[in-house]
Scaffold this motif. Sequence first.
Motif, PDB file in Angstrom:
ATOM      1  N   GLU A 158      37.122  30.195  32.842  1.00  0.00           N
ATOM      2  CA  GLU A 158      36.016  30.714  32.529  1.00  0.00           C
ATOM      3  C   GLU A 158      35.812  32.244  33.284  1.00  0.00           C
ATOM      4  O   GLU A 158      36.942  32.149  34.351  1.00  0.00           O
ATOM      5  N   ARG A 159      35.312  33.032  33.336  1.00  0.00           N
ATOM      6  CA  ARG A 159      35.271  34.227  34.048  1.00  0.00           C
ATOM      7  C   ARG A 159      35.413  33.722  35.601  1.00  0.00           C
ATOM      8  O   ARG A 159      36.140  34.347  36.269  1.00  0.00           O
ATOM      9  N   ARG A 160      34.381  32.669  36.156  1.00  0.00           N
ATOM     10  CA  ARG A 160      34.334  32.442  37.576  1.00  0.00           C
ATOM     11  C   ARG A 160      35.706  31.930  37.964  1.00  0.00           C
ATOM     12  O   ARG A 160      36.209  32.317  39.078  1.00  0.00           O
ATOM     13  N   GLY A 161      36.505  31.260  37.016  1.00  0.00           N
ATOM     14  CA  GLY A 161      37.647  30.712  37.473  1.00  0.00           C
ATOM     15  C   GLY A 161      38.871  31.987  37.676  1.00  0.00           C
ATOM     16  O   GLY A 161      39.533  31.966  38.493  1.00  0.00           O
ATOM     17  N   LEU A 162      38.814  32.753  36.632  1.00  0.00           N
ATOM     18  CA  LEU A 162      39.571  34.102  36.863  1.00  0.00           C
ATOM     19  C   LEU A 162      39.190  34.942  38.351  1.00  0.00           C
ATOM     20  O   LEU A 162      40.241  35.031  38.875  1.00  0.00           O
ATOM     21  N   GLU A 163      38.113  35.097  38.441  1.00  0.00           N
ATOM     22  CA  GLU A 163      37.677  35.854  39.669  1.00  0.00           C
ATOM     23  C   GLU A 163      37.956  35.023  41.019  1.00  0.00           C
ATOM     24  O   GLU A 163      38.405  35.515  41.831  1.00  0.00           O
ATOM     25  N   ALA A 164      38.142  33.742  40.841  1.00  0.00           N
ATOM     26  CA  ALA A 164      38.320  32.877  42.109  1.00  0.00           C
ATOM     27  C   ALA A 164      40.114  32.958  42.375  1.00  0.00           C
ATOM     28  O   ALA A 164      40.427  33.124  43.654  1.00  0.00           O
ATOM     29  N   ILE A 165      40.777  32.977  41.310  1.00  0.00           N
ATOM     30  CA  ILE A 165      42.371  32.823  41.614  1.00  0.00           C
ATOM     31  C   ILE A 165      43.030  34.361  41.205  1.00  0.00           C
ATOM     32  O   ILE A 165      44.286  34.478  41.406  1.00  0.00           O
ATOM     33  N   GLY A 166      42.251  34.970  40.415  1.00  0.00           N
ATOM     34  CA  GLY A 166      43.010  36.165  39.891  1.00  0.00           C
ATOM     35  C   GLY A 166      43.460  37.000  41.000  1.00  0.00           C
ATOM     36  O   GLY A 166      44.828  37.545  40.811  1.00  0.00           O
ATOM     37  N   PRO A 167      42.918  37.452  41.991  1.00  0.00           N
ATOM     38  CA  PRO A 167      43.363  38.263  42.903  1.00  0.00           C
ATOM     39  C   PRO A 167      44.410  37.798  43.673  1.00  0.00           C
ATOM     40  O   PRO A 167      45.356  38.798  43.965  1.00  0.00           O
ATOM     41  N   ALA A 168      44.585  36.633  43.971  1.00  0.00           N
ATOM     42  CA  ALA A 168      45.918  36.116  44.361  1.00  0.00           C
ATOM     43  C   ALA A 168      47.111  36.403  43.353  1.00  0.00           C
ATOM     44  O   ALA A 168      48.479  36.880  43.695  1.00  0.00           O
ATOM     45  N   ALA A 169      46.832  36.180  41.959  1.00  0.00           N
ATOM     46  CA  ALA A 169      47.957  36.344  41.087  1.00  0.00           C
ATOM     47  C   ALA A 169      48.312  37.765  41.067  1.00  0.00           C
ATOM     48  O   ALA A 169      49.537  38.322  40.956  1.00  0.00           O
TER      49      ALA A 169
END
Lengths: 429, 429
Positions: free
Chosen positions: A397-408
């Motif tokens: 979900e968008r929430r998941g992308l926001e949680a780990i996206g920046p590290a990626a």
Amino acid sequence: MIRLNTADAGFEAGFLALLDQARETTTKVDAAVSSIIAEVRAGGDAALLDLTGRFDRWTPADAAALRVTEAEIDAARARCAPELLDALDLAATRIERFHAAQLPRDVELDDPLGLTLGLRWGSIDAVGLYVPGGKAAYPSSVLMNAIPARVAGVPRIAMCVPTPDGVLNDLVLAAAHRAGVTEIFRIGGAQAIAALAWGTATIAPVDRVAGPGNAYVAEAKRQVFGRVGIDSIAGPSEVVVLADASQNPALIAMDLLAQAEHDESAQSILITTSHQMANAVEHAVQDALLTLPRAGIAGESWRRHGAIIVVHDWEEGARLVDRLAPEHLEIMVSEPGPLFARIRHAGAAFLGAHCPEALGDYVAGPNHVLPTGRTARFASGLSVYDFLKRTTWISAERRGLEAIGPAAVALAEAEGLSAHARSISLRLG
Amino acid sequence: MIRLNTADAGFEAGFLALLDQARETTTKVDAAVSSIIAEVRAGGDAALLDLTGRFDRWTPADAAALRVTEAEIDAARARCAPELLDALDLAATRIERFHAAQLPRDVELDDPLGLTLGLRWGSIDAVGLYVPGGKAAYPSSVLMNAIPARVAGVPRIAMCVPTPDGVLNDLVLAAAHRAGVTEIFRIGGAQAIAALAWGTATIAPVDRVAGPGNAYVAEAKRQVFGRVGIDSIAGPSEVVVLADASQNPALIAMDLLAQAEHDESAQSILITTSHQMANAVEHAVQDALLTLPRAGIAGESWRRHGAIIVVHDWEEGARLVDRLAPEHLEIMVSEPGPLFARIRHAGAAFLGAHCPEALGDYVAGPNHVLPTGRTARFASGLSVYDFLKRTTWISAERRGLEAIGPAAVALAEAEGLSAHARSISLRLG
């Protein structure tokens, strides 16, 4: 046959020589094989007819004659002794049950950060099974190769078997029928592997090729690898028997010779804590050779590659087993469990006095296609896993992308892969 | 880039051409590699020093200098940006968790006839991990290769990384430290694979070699296969994106280019049910290329190997995906679940609009080492299974042997293997 004793000064050198013994005579056939594969790719069915005439001493009337008909299979089964068909059926039922117990389950992992991760198993679409023909036609091998594929859910199992002089083994056909093989072709050698990998008008291509064969078949598998999957290329067979002083030497001798009768390159090793047992087995092998039909082959294997090793205790014995990493391991001691638990590397183990390896070759249930030549350090026997593959998946979900996206994004930038980073940051923006 | 439409008469020919596109330029290096392997086997550490001087433009003072020290690793970590170390740690933690969820369980099957059958999983003893150095140094790849081995329980993980001109990538060392690599050596190329497989005074031999590398490394892996296990030899990377009319074309374009920026041989394919989406993505790719740092590589990959395919419906789209069996599959449709369930062959899937493939490359948890070049038909991504092996076992009481032994005797006699038959009948007699 060599005798070694861990208490002797020369033990380590002798054991290393045993480990390094070259048991395989490799024939150089790569050029011949690559030209056969090229012929089949270019000529299709016509090349198969031609190659079969050249190598198998019979020429099929046409491409349709390459396929074994239902009527021929039924006729072959009718010619088999009923007790052999019963034995095949008992073996098949047990092999099916053991392999079904191996089937893995999918993974689905819900993530507190708002992602779901998964791993999904699926079967291969089509498998090609090679079965040697002529003298070395082994119905047990058909069961052991085809059943794991069928249990894994492979819808199409095509089998190729050479028929030198046009002769087919009835029990091989009966085994293929019982195991659920869907198509049988009278083709052998490198041309069979080429047809399975590349396809012809008569034989649709498969995704994976398995089954034993001669040097040409092994080299053809090497050459088609990548286009299709292949199984491991088996070397000569081997057994290590661990026996304490309480065992019957005549049984141990016969187990060693059962391995040795496969071919002259096979290897049989006894490891024992008892000098008396070592002597008794050495004599029992000589006695048994006097009455064995395949004494020529078994005796030659025993002379060339056999060994009897006396160890101080089973801790020492277990360490030697791990260095040998044998295909087959019989543990004939009064309490086999703890010793088996101590050993890390073996293809298949047979625990106790009532469990000769031959039981596993035919009817027990586990597979008899096993890693040879010390490869049990990293390889395993044939199983449903050879006919399955995994697809991993991610759902966010968008929430998941926001949680780990920046590290990626940070890692992608550090690796200089900007489009990777942007494919995430664009979604976050 | 080619545009295809399943409604066009020429579609099948165009799609077959796409399937058969040769994307790999194979360099013929087998003779050079076999001579390097022979040098390392004969010369050990001295050969490694010499080969490193020749190929990596620096000469270690002695064999001890080949090993990266704890102090050097600590210093490298201290030089890394804290946010990158945090990103590595988040990635490692998630990769560990996903791979731990894959760990299989042993099988033990009690048999009504008086036998027990089992399958026991165990880890490999020692694994060698190859990591490319220089420009293409990818810390994410260190995590993806080493963590599955550690989660599988491999006690020893030795890593080799070339250091051209003596230069080491700090983040690669930090990743190795975080992933649990136990030894790091400054050695690259075929000589590293030879050292891992055969061992030298400084580097103990391993049982399996994994990790990406150039043509020399790939050929060296082929040549040591059998002595040690190897992972599959990866071809160029690829992605298929499925997108319906509701998606954002700029995101799709960036996902296609993220794949394309790896190298000129990479392949990106869009499959869509919408003509408008096809046109919009085609334009968005051109726009994105104007600002992308790696536009040269990504643009070349897109021109040579890119494709946009318009399909009539997702049933048709799913059939094309199975024929492509892509390494990566993004399913950007409003309800991805049912479409994913319909597809049989893909290395890894990314479901929905918030799940770009780059998320999986770095931090999501599933492995990014995946089957390329249509091999997802039969092969799988890297997992704990690559570092585990199975031992099957059989335990029988006399009652069990009596129940199934006669069938084994019948089959052994039918195959002409008398010692096999006697090893059972002697016990029954």
